[in-house]
Scaffold this motif. Structure first.
Motif, PDB file in Angstrom:
ATOM      1  N   LYS A  60      50.772  36.455  48.812  1.00  0.00           N
ATOM      2  CA  LYS A  60      50.850  37.262  47.588  1.00  0.00           C
ATOM      3  C   LYS A  60      50.791  36.368  46.348  1.00  0.00           C
ATOM      4  N   ASN A  61      51.518  35.241  46.363  1.00  0.00           N
ATOM      5  CA  ASN A  61      51.506  34.319  45.223  1.00  0.00           C
ATOM      6  C   ASN A  61      50.126  33.705  45.017  1.00  0.00           C
ATOM      7  N   ASN A  62      49.437  33.372  46.097  1.00  0.00           N
ATOM      8  CA  ASN A  62      48.093  32.811  45.969  1.00  0.00           C
ATOM      9  C   ASN A  62      47.087  33.852  45.503  1.00  0.00           C
ATOM     10  N   GLN A  63      47.250  35.084  45.950  1.00  0.00           N
ATOM     11  CA  GLN A  63      46.348  36.143  45.505  1.00  0.00           C
ATOM     12  C   GLN A  63      46.521  36.423  44.021  1.00  0.00           C
ATOM     13  N   ALA A  64      47.729  36.239  43.514  1.00  0.00           N
ATOM     14  CA  ALA A  64      47.993  36.492  42.091  1.00  0.00           C
ATOM     15  C   ALA A  64      47.295  35.474  41.194  1.00  0.00           C
ATOM     16  N   ILE A  65      47.024  34.282  41.712  1.00  0.00           N
ATOM     17  CA  ILE A  65      46.378  33.261  40.881  1.00  0.00           C
ATOM     18  C   ILE A  65      44.936  33.002  41.304  1.00  0.00           C
ATOM     19  N   TRP A  66      44.419  33.843  42.188  1.00  0.00           N
ATOM     20  CA  TRP A  66      43.058  33.683  42.677  1.00  0.00           C
ATOM     21  C   TRP A  66      42.088  33.847  41.519  1.00  0.00           C
ATOM     22  N   ASN A  67      41.121  32.951  41.420  1.00  0.00           N
ATOM     23  CA  ASN A  67      40.137  32.988  40.343  1.00  0.00           C
ATOM     24  C   ASN A  67      38.958  33.841  40.770  1.00  0.00           C
ATOM     25  N   ILE A  68      38.972  35.098  40.349  1.00  0.00           N
ATOM     26  CA  ILE A  68      37.915  36.032  40.711  1.00  0.00           C
ATOM     27  C   ILE A  68      37.493  36.775  39.443  1.00  0.00           C
ATOM     28  N   PRO A  69      36.192  36.966  39.251  1.00  0.00           N
ATOM     29  CA  PRO A  69      35.727  37.658  38.040  1.00  0.00           C
ATOM     30  C   PRO A  69      36.316  39.064  37.923  1.00  0.00           C
ATOM     31  N   GLU A  70      36.569  39.464  36.697  1.00  0.00           N
ATOM     32  CA  GLU A  70      37.149  40.778  36.414  1.00  0.00           C
ATOM     33  C   GLU A  70      36.299  41.912  37.001  1.00  0.00           C
ATOM     34  N   SER A  71      34.984  41.766  36.937  1.00  0.00           N
ATOM     35  CA  SER A  71      34.110  42.828  37.449  1.00  0.00           C
ATOM     36  C   SER A  71      34.278  43.023  38.957  1.00  0.00           C
ATOM     37  N   TYR A  72      34.588  41.969  39.680  1.00  0.00           N
ATOM     38  CA  TYR A  72      34.814  42.084  41.115  1.00  0.00           C
ATOM     39  C   TYR A  72      36.183  42.681  41.425  1.00  0.00           C
ATOM     40  N   GLN A  73      37.160  42.425  40.577  1.00  0.00           N
ATOM     41  CA  GLN A  73      38.502  42.953  40.812  1.00  0.00           C
ATOM     42  C   GLN A  73      38.529  44.468  40.704  1.00  0.00           C
ATOM     43  N   ASN A  74      37.689  45.012  39.857  1.00  0.00           N
ATOM     44  CA  ASN A  74      37.710  46.455  39.590  1.00  0.00           C
ATOM     45  C   ASN A  74      36.594  47.219  40.295  1.00  0.00           C
ATOM     46  N   ILE A  75      35.907  46.597  41.212  1.00  0.00           N
ATOM     47  CA  ILE A  75      34.768  47.246  41.865  1.00  0.00           C
ATOM     48  C   ILE A  75      35.246  48.307  42.863  1.00  0.00           C
ATOM     49  N   ASP A  76      34.524  49.405  42.900  1.00  0.00           N
ATOM     50  CA  ASP A  76      34.752  50.433  43.919  1.00  0.00           C
ATOM     51  C   ASP A  76      33.912  50.018  45.121  1.00  0.00           C
ATOM     52  N   LEU A  77      34.544  49.420  46.087  1.00  0.00           N
ATOM     53  CA  LEU A  77      33.837  48.806  47.195  1.00  0.00           C
ATOM     54  C   LEU A  77      33.050  49.831  48.021  1.00  0.00           C
ATOM     55  N   THR A  78      33.616  50.980  48.251  1.00  0.00           N
ATOM     56  CA  THR A  78      32.923  52.018  49.026  1.00  0.00           C
ATOM     57  C   THR A  78      31.639  52.433  48.331  1.00  0.00           C
ATOM     58  N   GLU A  79      31.728  52.706  47.050  1.00  0.00           N
ATOM     59  CA  GLU A  79      30.553  53.112  46.277  1.00  0.00           C
ATOM     60  C   GLU A  79      29.510  51.992  46.250  1.00  0.00           C
ATOM     61  N   TYR A  80      29.940  50.788  46.049  1.00  0.00           N
ATOM     62  CA  TYR A  80      29.029  49.648  46.008  1.00  0.00           C
ATOM     63  C   TYR A  80      28.270  49.492  47.325  1.00  0.00           C
ATOM     64  N   LEU A  81      28.977  49.594  48.445  1.00  0.00           N
ATOM     65  CA  LEU A  81      28.352  49.436  49.738  1.00  0.00           C
ATOM     66  C   LEU A  81      27.421  50.604  50.081  1.00  0.00           C
TER      67      LEU A  81
END
Length: 100
Positions: free
Chosen positions: A75-96
């Motif tokens: 959980k602590n590592n996921q909180a500091i993971w460097n991932i673009p904002e657009s990927y964090q908010n993506i609707d994965l089902t819709e994208y796929l």
């Protein structure tokens, strides 16, 4: 739980801890920075660190078992993971579905 990798061990947190034999080989090779590795706390590694202080050398990092649970660690590592904002908010089902 840990995995024995011959002269090194990997713990559940992904830390690789080298044995005395591995550290000695690396020291003689001169191809590593002592602060880049974790070592078991043995009489030899403690002795090396004592002499490193006297001769103003970089000490070896002695491995200590993490106190947080694996879930807290993740959980602590996921909180500091460097991932673009657009990927964090993506609707994965819709994208796929669009990709199919």
């Amino acid at each position: 739980m840990s995995i024995d990798l011959n002269l090194r061990i990997r713990d559940d947190y992904g830390n690789v801890v080298l044995s005395d034999e591995s550290v000695i080989e690396l020291l003689y090779s001169g191809e590593f920075e002592p602060s880049d590795i974790l070592v078991d706390s043995t009489s030899d590694t403690r002795l090396y660190n004592n002499w490193a202080k006297i001769f103003d050398l970089t000490s070896l990092q002695i491995y200590t078992q993490p106190t947080e649970t694996i879930e807290e660690f993740d959980k602590n590592n996921q909180a500091i993971w460097n991932i673009p904002e657009s990927y964090q908010n993506i609707d994965l089902t819709e994208y796929l579905l669009k990709k199919m």
